[in-house]
Design a protein around this motif. Structure first.
Motif, PDB file in Angstrom:
ATOM      1  N   PHE A   1      -2.385   4.811   5.322  1.00 27.46           N
ATOM      2  CA  PHE A   1      -3.348   4.047   6.115  1.00 27.46           C
ATOM      3  C   PHE A   1      -3.125   4.325   7.588  1.00 27.46           C
ATOM      4  CE2 PHE A   1       0.374   1.526   5.091  1.00 27.46           C
ATOM      5  CZ  PHE A   1       0.812   1.100   6.340  1.00 27.46           C
ATOM      6  N   SER A   2      -4.145   4.038   8.370  1.00 30.04           N
ATOM      7  CA  SER A   2      -3.999   4.042   9.824  1.00 30.04           C
ATOM      8  C   SER A   2      -4.079   2.589  10.258  1.00 30.04           C
ATOM      9  CB  SER A   2      -5.097   4.876  10.485  1.00 30.04           C
ATOM     10  OG  SER A   2      -6.359   4.310  10.252  1.00 30.04           O
ATOM     11  N   GLU A   3      -3.499   2.304  11.424  1.00 29.42           N
ATOM     12  CA  GLU A   3      -3.495   0.906  11.854  1.00 29.42           C
ATOM     13  C   GLU A   3      -3.727   0.784  13.340  1.00 29.42           C
ATOM     14  OE1 GLU A   3       0.439  -1.065  11.685  1.00 29.42           O
ATOM     15  OE2 GLU A   3       1.157   0.868  10.969  1.00 29.42           O
ATOM     16  N   ASN A   4      -4.273  -0.379  13.709  1.00 27.85           N
ATOM     17  CA  ASN A   4      -4.501  -0.711  15.104  1.00 27.85           C
ATOM     18  C   ASN A   4      -4.415  -2.230  15.222  1.00 27.85           C
ATOM     19  OD1 ASN A   4      -5.308  -1.051  17.710  1.00 27.85           O
ATOM     20  ND2 ASN A   4      -7.307  -0.077  17.477  1.00 27.85           N
ATOM     21  N   LYS A   5      -3.282  -2.745  15.627  1.00 25.73           N
ATOM     22  CA  LYS A   5      -3.013  -4.179  15.782  1.00 25.73           C
ATOM     23  C   LYS A   5      -3.228  -4.933  14.479  1.00 25.73           C
ATOM     24  CE  LYS A   5      -3.803  -4.055  20.684  1.00 25.73           C
ATOM     25  NZ  LYS A   5      -4.678  -4.288  21.768  1.00 25.73           N
ATOM     26  N   THR A   6      -4.329  -5.685  14.366  1.00 24.41           N
ATOM     27  CA  THR A   6      -4.567  -6.491  13.158  1.00 24.41           C
ATOM     28  C   THR A   6      -5.514  -5.805  12.176  1.00 24.41           C
ATOM     29  OG1 THR A   6      -6.364  -7.690  14.239  1.00 24.41           O
ATOM     30  CG2 THR A   6      -4.150  -8.660  14.383  1.00 24.41           C
ATOM     31  N   PHE A   7      -5.736  -4.509  12.350  1.00 24.72           N
ATOM     32  CA  PHE A   7      -6.628  -3.745  11.471  1.00 24.72           C
ATOM     33  C   PHE A   7      -5.855  -2.624  10.790  1.00 24.72           C
ATOM     34  CE2 PHE A   7      -9.489  -5.585  14.529  1.00 24.72           C
ATOM     35  CZ  PHE A   7     -10.651  -5.845  13.807  1.00 24.72           C
TER      36      PHE A   7
ATOM     37  N   LEU B   1      -9.598  -3.125   6.768  1.00 23.47           N
ATOM     38  CA  LEU B   1      -9.040  -4.451   6.553  1.00 23.47           C
ATOM     39  C   LEU B   1      -8.675  -5.085   7.887  1.00 23.47           C
ATOM     40  CD1 LEU B   1      -6.546  -5.537   3.830  1.00 23.47           C
ATOM     41  CD2 LEU B   1      -6.285  -6.353   6.160  1.00 23.47           C
ATOM     42  N   GLU B   2      -9.241  -6.246   8.136  1.00 23.28           N
ATOM     43  CA  GLU B   2      -8.941  -7.035   9.330  1.00 23.28           C
ATOM     44  C   GLU B   2      -8.149  -8.255   8.879  1.00 23.28           C
ATOM     45  OE1 GLU B   2     -11.418  -9.533  12.743  1.00 23.28           O
ATOM     46  OE2 GLU B   2     -12.504  -8.440  11.186  1.00 23.28           O
TER      47      GLU B   2
ATOM     48  N   LEU C   1       0.843  -1.207   0.000  1.00 24.31           N
ATOM     49  CA  LEU C   1       0.000   0.000   0.000  1.00 24.31           C
ATOM     50  C   LEU C   1       0.873   1.250   0.000  1.00 24.31           C
ATOM     51  CD1 LEU C   1      -2.813  -1.031   2.509  1.00 24.31           C
ATOM     52  CD2 LEU C   1      -3.028  -0.762   0.020  1.00 24.31           C
ATOM     53  N   ASP C   2       1.903   1.249   0.820  1.00 19.61           N
ATOM     54  CA  ASP C   2       2.823   2.381   0.881  1.00 19.61           C
ATOM     55  C   ASP C   2       3.515   2.588  -0.466  1.00 19.61           C
ATOM     56  OD1 ASP C   2       4.141   4.449   2.491  1.00 19.61           O
ATOM     57  OD2 ASP C   2       5.941   3.232   2.175  1.00 19.61           O
TER      58      ASP C   2
END
Length: 164
Positions: A66-72, A84-85, A59-60
């Motif tokens: 994107f933003s992210e939070n653990k597995t998301f 996206l999970e 993606l980069d």
């Protein structure tokens, strides 16, 4: 021949992609082509290897922040918000606990699922009514409404695009 876009009658459809590997671009292109009016989508990617880091790199590389939070991870793709999970799991060991989904997306997964009898029937059962199935192999002669698509979209010459 062009394929008519699909209308999903849910605010945030779920797309399930087992054996995703590092593939993020193909489901995004299909999303763009087949569901152009979808404003938000929930992707559930599942693989036995955690490839989320490589997906983020891809993606980069194509300029998608994107933003992210653990597995998301969350990002925009052509005005569609993608949530996206990523699940690191074996789909065959977790198939009974899978939630229902609106879109089933499969690519180059045939060799893995050939060892699991009844896989296609379970997937069709988990697919919501009016759900969409996109697969480059199998799912032939099921109780689905098939769209005419070029078989050459699949390296197996078995491209299936169908609604339940």
């Amino acid at each position: 021949k062009t394929i008519e876009p699909f209308e999903l009658h849910v605010p945030i459809p779920t797309l399930f992609y087992p054996g995703c590997g590092v593939d993020i671009l193909f489901p995004l292109h299909y999303l763009n082509a087949l569901f152009p009016r979808t404003k938000e989508v929930h992707f559930v990617f599942m693989d036995t290897e955690n490839t989320l880091g490589i997906i983020k790199t891809i993606l980069d590389d194509v300029g998608i922040s994107f933003s992210e939070n653990k597995t998301f991870i969350n990002f925009y793709w052509n005005n569609t918000l993608v949530n996206l999970e990523f699940k690191t799991a074996n789909v065959f060991k977790n198939i009974d606990s899978l939630p229902q989904f609106h879109i089933y997306f499969e690519r180059a997964f045939r060799i893995m699922r050939d060892t699991f009898p009844g896989y296609e029937e379970i997937i069709i059962k988990k697919l919501h009514n009016d759900g969409i199935l996109i697969s480059d192999s199998g799912f032939q002669d099921k109780k689905l409404q098939y769209k005419e698509v070029p078989k050459s979209l699949s390296s197996y010459n078995e491209m299936a695009l169908a609604t339940k």
